[in-house]
Design an enzyme around this catalytic site. Sequence first.
Site, PDB file in Angstrom:
ATOM      1  N   TYR A   1      -6.045 -39.321  27.668  1.00 40.49           N
ATOM      2  CA  TYR A   1      -4.831 -38.631  27.238  1.00 40.49           C
ATOM      3  C   TYR A   1      -3.663 -39.606  27.085  1.00 40.49           C
ATOM      4  O   TYR A   1      -2.555 -39.338  27.551  1.00 40.49           O
ATOM      5  CB  TYR A   1      -4.449 -37.534  28.234  1.00 40.49           C
ATOM      6  CG  TYR A   1      -5.614 -36.637  28.564  1.00 40.49           C
ATOM      7  CD1 TYR A   1      -6.063 -35.702  27.644  1.00 40.49           C
ATOM      8  CD2 TYR A   1      -6.289 -36.768  29.771  1.00 40.49           C
ATOM      9  CE1 TYR A   1      -7.157 -34.908  27.917  1.00 40.49           C
ATOM     10  CE2 TYR A   1      -7.386 -35.976  30.056  1.00 40.49           C
ATOM     11  CZ  TYR A   1      -7.812 -35.045  29.117  1.00 40.49           C
ATOM     12  OH  TYR A   1      -8.894 -34.275  29.403  1.00 40.49           O
TER      13      TYR A   1
ATOM     14  N   TYR B 120      -9.467 -25.012  32.500  1.00 36.92           N
ATOM     15  CA  TYR B 120      -9.866 -26.317  31.960  1.00 36.92           C
ATOM     16  C   TYR B 120     -11.366 -26.479  32.171  1.00 36.92           C
ATOM     17  O   TYR B 120     -11.853 -26.315  33.288  1.00 36.92           O
ATOM     18  CB  TYR B 120      -9.113 -27.474  32.628  1.00 36.92           C
ATOM     19  CG  TYR B 120      -9.599 -28.804  32.106  1.00 36.92           C
ATOM     20  CD1 TYR B 120      -9.163 -29.277  30.862  1.00 36.92           C
ATOM     21  CD2 TYR B 120     -10.529 -29.568  32.814  1.00 36.92           C
ATOM     22  CE1 TYR B 120      -9.648 -30.468  30.345  1.00 36.92           C
ATOM     23  CE2 TYR B 120     -11.010 -30.762  32.296  1.00 36.92           C
ATOM     24  CZ  TYR B 120     -10.569 -31.211  31.065  1.00 36.92           C
ATOM     25  OH  TYR B 120     -11.065 -32.386  30.554  1.00 36.92           O
TER      26      TYR B 120
ATOM     27  N   LYS C 183     -17.834 -33.864  39.244  1.00 36.91           N
ATOM     28  CA  LYS C 183     -16.781 -34.566  39.973  1.00 36.91           C
ATOM     29  C   LYS C 183     -17.209 -35.140  41.331  1.00 36.91           C
ATOM     30  O   LYS C 183     -17.653 -36.274  41.384  1.00 36.91           O
ATOM     31  CB  LYS C 183     -15.546 -33.675  40.074  1.00 36.91           C
ATOM     32  CG  LYS C 183     -14.848 -33.568  38.709  1.00 36.91           C
ATOM     33  CD  LYS C 183     -13.395 -33.135  38.801  1.00 36.91           C
ATOM     34  CE  LYS C 183     -12.609 -33.497  37.561  1.00 36.91           C
ATOM     35  NZ  LYS C 183     -12.548 -32.457  36.538  1.00 36.91           N
TER      36      LYS C 183
HETATM   37  C1  LIG Z   1     -13.024 -32.251  35.223  1.00 34.96           C
HETATM   38  C2  LIG Z   1     -13.530 -30.937  34.844  1.00 34.96           C
HETATM   39  C3  LIG Z   1     -14.457 -30.766  33.809  1.00 34.96           C
HETATM   40  C4  LIG Z   1     -14.912 -31.906  32.932  1.00 34.96           C
HETATM   41  O1  LIG Z   1     -15.610 -32.897  33.636  1.00 34.96           O
HETATM   42  P1  LIG Z   1     -15.732 -34.365  33.042  1.00 34.96           P
HETATM   43  O2  LIG Z   1     -16.622 -35.071  34.001  1.00 34.96           O
HETATM   44  O3  LIG Z   1     -14.343 -34.925  32.982  1.00 34.96           O
HETATM   45  O4  LIG Z   1     -16.335 -34.242  31.684  1.00 34.96           O
HETATM   46  C5  LIG Z   1     -14.928 -29.492  33.552  1.00 34.96           C
HETATM   47  N1  LIG Z   1     -14.518 -28.441  34.291  1.00 34.96           N
HETATM   48  C6  LIG Z   1     -13.651 -28.565  35.309  1.00 34.96           C
HETATM   49  C7  LIG Z   1     -13.259 -27.365  36.101  1.00 34.96           C
HETATM   50  C8  LIG Z   1     -13.111 -29.809  35.616  1.00 34.96           C
HETATM   51  O5  LIG Z   1     -12.219 -29.921  36.605  1.00 34.96           O
END
Ligand SMILES: *Cc1c(COP(=O)(O)O)cnc(C)c1O
Length: 424
Positions: free
Chosen positions: A16, A143, A273
């Site tokens: 970003y 998100y 994550k």
């Molecule tokens: C970070 C995130 C994603 C995307 O994961 P990436 O590893 O960055 O592609 C999807 N959903 C949620 C809730 C997230 O916090």
Amino acid sequence: MTSLVERDRRVVWHPYAAPEASPLFAVESAQGVRLRMEDGRELVDGMSSWWSAIHGYRHPRIEAALEEQLHRLPHVMFGGLTHESAVRLCERLVALSPEGLERVFLCDSGSVAVEVAIKMALQVWVSKGRPGKRRLLTIRGGYHGDTFGAMAVCDPVTGMHGLFEGNLSRNLFAERPGCRFDEPCEDADIADLARLLEQHRDELAAVILEPIVQGAGGMWFYSPDYLTRVRALCDEADVLLIADEIATGFGRTGRFFACEYAGISPDILCVGKALTGGTLTLAATLANDRVSAALGEGDPGVFMHGPTFMGNALACAAANASLDLLEEGKWPEQVSSIGEQLRSELEACRSLPAVADVRVLGAIGVVELHEAVDMSVVQPEFVEEGIWIRPFGELVYTMPPYVIESGDLSLITGGIFEVVSRIA
Ligand SMILES: *Cc1c(COP(=O)(O)O)cnc(C)c1O
């Protein structure tokens, strides 16, 4: 001599960011909860590298597991081949996740896990002879990642859907639940979602949402009651439920999975994550029998997805070591004491003129401002305070490693107070 940051600005893209990212800081190494910067400064990490480094950096148990795996089998293609680290990880994810989720698709990142979840849901309805059910319903302020399928269920405003108009699937968006975490869900809180579900049930494949905590779309904590009701409404409307626990999974909210607050089980669950304790990129999509049976019985009887690095053995070994650490059982107390301290120490921010709201759940502390921060001003100020905090928009937040000690956490809350108090 050209500095690392200057070299970076010539050739590197950042998340970003404009082509030449600014402000930008060079990290030399990391240990425990500290980032050691190129100029010798040490910063206490309040971000866990975007929710992932829950055990801190360079945990010896994760390092040892990686070493062992590295010298035995770093990676092998997953088509037609399998290996101990992947099987063990999938067995454990099934055992740890809500009831009913019983099959695991390993992915290389969170966004891919969401793509996989969406494709699974679409394929289920094709298999069942109802190909008209191919849209998704989600809630505003969410998100789910940056790839096209995932982006199409992110909040249309913060996800900047306007930029990609015409290339995004046209999904449905319900109002964000107004009921906060500790409030009941009134009929009015869920009316919009209930109406959309009822009106569009014949064209809806799934509802996708982040359970309890909406992360990067707005850091909003909502009532478990709402989630319980969404599960029931999905069942009534014959629509699948996808829970995206990529940010919330592995204890961050105070429960191992946030779905546990509502006592529900989704049809499809995404994790990522913190899965590897922040060391390597890995995510997973879990499905229940309803999904796997429909896929297996339909035509073509296979799920149409398969990344090159699927089931990467190094990443699986790191994930197994991270789960070992979690299974030692210290996390509930660590998360709850971080939460208590955040609640008491961030409270001071509430009286500052720039602040609109302060909220804490699990090991997540949020200071919401009236206006978006100017990153070129506040980012260097946080570094000056000796902490690594990366706000977005009007949200200043922290989700520190679970192993943080109380003195270091006070540096984070104190630094946040200092920087926010200077904002007019
Ligand atoms: C970070 C995130 C994603 C995307 O994961 P990436 O590893 O960055 O592609 C999807 N959903 C949620 C809730 C997230 O916090």
